[in-house]
Design a protein around this motif. Sequence first.
Motif, PDB file in Angstrom:
ATOM      1  N   ARG A 230     -45.770  71.284  31.615  1.00 26.44           N
ATOM      2  CA  ARG A 230     -45.440  72.591  32.174  1.00 26.44           C
ATOM      3  C   ARG A 230     -44.222  73.215  31.509  1.00 26.44           C
ATOM      4  N   LEU A 231     -43.787  72.644  30.399  1.00 25.28           N
ATOM      5  CA  LEU A 231     -42.617  73.170  29.694  1.00 25.28           C
ATOM      6  C   LEU A 231     -42.769  74.674  29.488  1.00 25.28           C
ATOM      7  N   GLY A 232     -41.748  75.439  29.863  1.00 27.25           N
ATOM      8  CA  GLY A 232     -41.876  76.884  29.958  1.00 27.25           C
ATOM      9  C   GLY A 232     -41.605  77.648  28.684  1.00 27.25           C
ATOM     10  N   CYS A 233     -42.272  77.275  27.613  1.00 23.08           N
ATOM     11  CA  CYS A 233     -42.180  78.005  26.352  1.00 23.08           C
ATOM     12  C   CYS A 233     -43.429  77.685  25.542  1.00 23.08           C
ATOM     13  N   SER A 234     -43.648  78.440  24.469  1.00 23.13           N
ATOM     14  CA  SER A 234     -44.845  78.213  23.665  1.00 23.13           C
ATOM     15  C   SER A 234     -44.550  77.536  22.325  1.00 23.13           C
ATOM     16  N   ARG A 235     -43.268  77.442  21.971  1.00 21.45           N
ATOM     17  CA  ARG A 235     -42.914  76.798  20.700  1.00 21.45           C
ATOM     18  C   ARG A 235     -41.654  75.959  20.873  1.00 21.45           C
ATOM     19  N   VAL A 236     -41.603  74.830  20.192  1.00 23.95           N
ATOM     20  CA  VAL A 236     -40.435  73.952  20.212  1.00 23.95           C
ATOM     21  C   VAL A 236     -40.133  73.516  18.792  1.00 23.95           C
ATOM     22  N   LEU A 237     -38.863  73.626  18.409  1.00 26.10           N
ATOM     23  CA  LEU A 237     -38.396  73.133  17.111  1.00 26.10           C
ATOM     24  C   LEU A 237     -37.286  72.124  17.375  1.00 26.10           C
ATOM     25  N   GLU A 286     -25.297  72.449   1.679  1.00 26.44           N
ATOM     26  CA  GLU A 286     -26.646  72.968   1.465  1.00 26.44           C
ATOM     27  C   GLU A 286     -27.574  72.645   2.633  1.00 26.44           C
ATOM     28  N   ARG A 287     -27.453  71.433   3.191  1.00 26.35           N
ATOM     29  CA  ARG A 287     -28.349  71.042   4.278  1.00 26.35           C
ATOM     30  C   ARG A 287     -28.027  71.782   5.579  1.00 26.35           C
ATOM     31  N   ALA A 288     -26.757  72.080   5.804  1.00 33.44           N
ATOM     32  CA  ALA A 288     -26.384  72.861   6.988  1.00 33.44           C
ATOM     33  C   ALA A 288     -26.906  74.290   6.866  1.00 33.44           C
ATOM     34  N   GLU A 289     -26.781  74.850   5.690  1.00 35.78           N
ATOM     35  CA  GLU A 289     -27.287  76.206   5.477  1.00 35.78           C
ATOM     36  C   GLU A 289     -28.807  76.251   5.643  1.00 35.78           C
ATOM     37  N   ALA A 290     -29.484  75.188   5.218  1.00 31.89           N
ATOM     38  CA  ALA A 290     -30.937  75.129   5.385  1.00 31.89           C
ATOM     39  C   ALA A 290     -31.310  75.046   6.862  1.00 31.89           C
ATOM     40  N   LEU A 291     -30.527  74.286   7.638  1.00 32.16           N
ATOM     41  CA  LEU A 291     -30.799  74.160   9.071  1.00 32.16           C
ATOM     42  C   LEU A 291     -30.674  75.517   9.765  1.00 32.16           C
ATOM     43  N   VAL A 292     -29.607  76.252   9.478  1.00 32.89           N
ATOM     44  CA  VAL A 292     -29.414  77.570  10.086  1.00 32.89           C
ATOM     45  C   VAL A 292     -30.542  78.523   9.670  1.00 32.89           C
ATOM     46  N   LYS A 293     -30.944  78.434   8.418  1.00 33.44           N
ATOM     47  CA  LYS A 293     -32.030  79.285   7.935  1.00 33.44           C
ATOM     48  C   LYS A 293     -33.330  78.977   8.675  1.00 33.44           C
ATOM     49  N   GLN A 294     -33.596  77.690   8.930  1.00 31.74           N
ATOM     50  CA  GLN A 294     -34.813  77.305   9.660  1.00 31.74           C
ATOM     51  C   GLN A 294     -34.762  77.771  11.119  1.00 31.74           C
ATOM     52  N   MET A 295     -33.582  77.702  11.730  1.00 36.03           N
ATOM     53  CA  MET A 295     -33.437  78.201  13.094  1.00 36.03           C
ATOM     54  C   MET A 295     -33.722  79.713  13.145  1.00 36.03           C
ATOM     55  N   ALA A 296     -33.171  80.445  12.188  1.00 35.02           N
ATOM     56  CA  ALA A 296     -33.379  81.886  12.146  1.00 35.02           C
ATOM     57  C   ALA A 296     -34.842  82.213  11.930  1.00 35.02           C
ATOM     58  N   SER A 297     -35.490  81.490  11.022  1.00 36.54           N
ATOM     59  CA  SER A 297     -36.904  81.713  10.740  1.00 36.54           C
ATOM     60  C   SER A 297     -37.760  81.475  11.974  1.00 36.54           C
ATOM     61  N   PHE A 298     -37.410  80.435  12.751  1.00 34.99           N
ATOM     62  CA  PHE A 298     -38.139  80.123  13.986  1.00 34.99           C
ATOM     63  C   PHE A 298     -38.102  81.299  14.959  1.00 34.99           C
ATOM     64  N   MET A 299     -36.954  81.950  15.051  1.00 33.47           N
ATOM     65  CA  MET A 299     -36.828  83.073  15.980  1.00 33.47           C
ATOM     66  C   MET A 299     -37.424  84.374  15.438  1.00 33.47           C
TER      67      MET A 299
END
Length: 303
Positions: A230-237, A286-299
């Motif tokens: 019943r998790l109240g969202c349609s996507r999880v990252l 570089e890996r931190a910047e990639a993580l932030v980029k992936q979070m932004a892309s998800f949204m």
Amino acid sequence: MDSNTNEVVHDFPPFIRIYKDGRVERLLGTETIPPTTDPLTGVQAKDITISLETGVSARLFLPKITNSTHKLPLLIYIHGGAFCIESPFSPQYHNHLNSLIAQANVVAVSIHYRRAPEHPLPIAYDDTWAAMQWAISHRKADGPEAWLNDHVDFDRIFLAGDSAGATIAHNMARRVGVDGLLGVKIIGIVLVHPYFGNKEASKLLDLIFPTLTGTDDLRIYPAGDSQLSRLGCSRVLVFVAEKDGLKDRGWTYCEVLKKSGWNGVVEIVETEGEDHVFHLFNPNCERAEALVKQMASFMNQED
């Protein structure tokens, strides 16, 4: 001098130290910076009080507005720190949110919940839920905060958090699914290195979460939750880090969620060679910047 003044009764480095007289010393996460307008990104920030009664507050972030009629997604962010240190006002969290908001082009509410041990869990969960309700109360553009009234598309709401904040974010999405939230829906949640507990954390959790039934308690580790579907969202990252001792429970959470009957999409990303919340301590790598980029892309994904 009273001998109780400096007698330590609980010591949990690198988080907190508690003295016999009740004094709590926070060993990290005490530095704060004021809200500013970032000269590079144009992201604005300001602090607001959500509840005078409890003292729950938040730092709001507004990206550079280029079209005043275009509404933006809302990100509700929950900081980490083992439920007992850090705040939205620390340099690490302010800078992380500033970077994320600039890339994702979202409005953000970064919640400052009351922290343990002075305010034992689940108070932080309740504070976060109250802050979410406050944010959602602007859905008809008649709330007390102009940034939310004028710029937020309440059909596009996201939750995110790191470490303990990721644990709270999951619990909030579960509560949305089970109890509902003022008629709105959460599109997705981002859990960065979720603090789903382990044996090393058990002594601290025993102290700050007195009603906990162990490190498998559903409020800390949701893998055994019969309501997971019943998790109240349609996507999880979910993000995990290779050297993080909490990594395995992050993987298990994703596997169990996929099999639960939940009608959504879950994705997990493991960062090689890194440890817990590395992106906060080394945000320019570089890996931190990639993580932030992936979070932004998800949204920014179209549903």
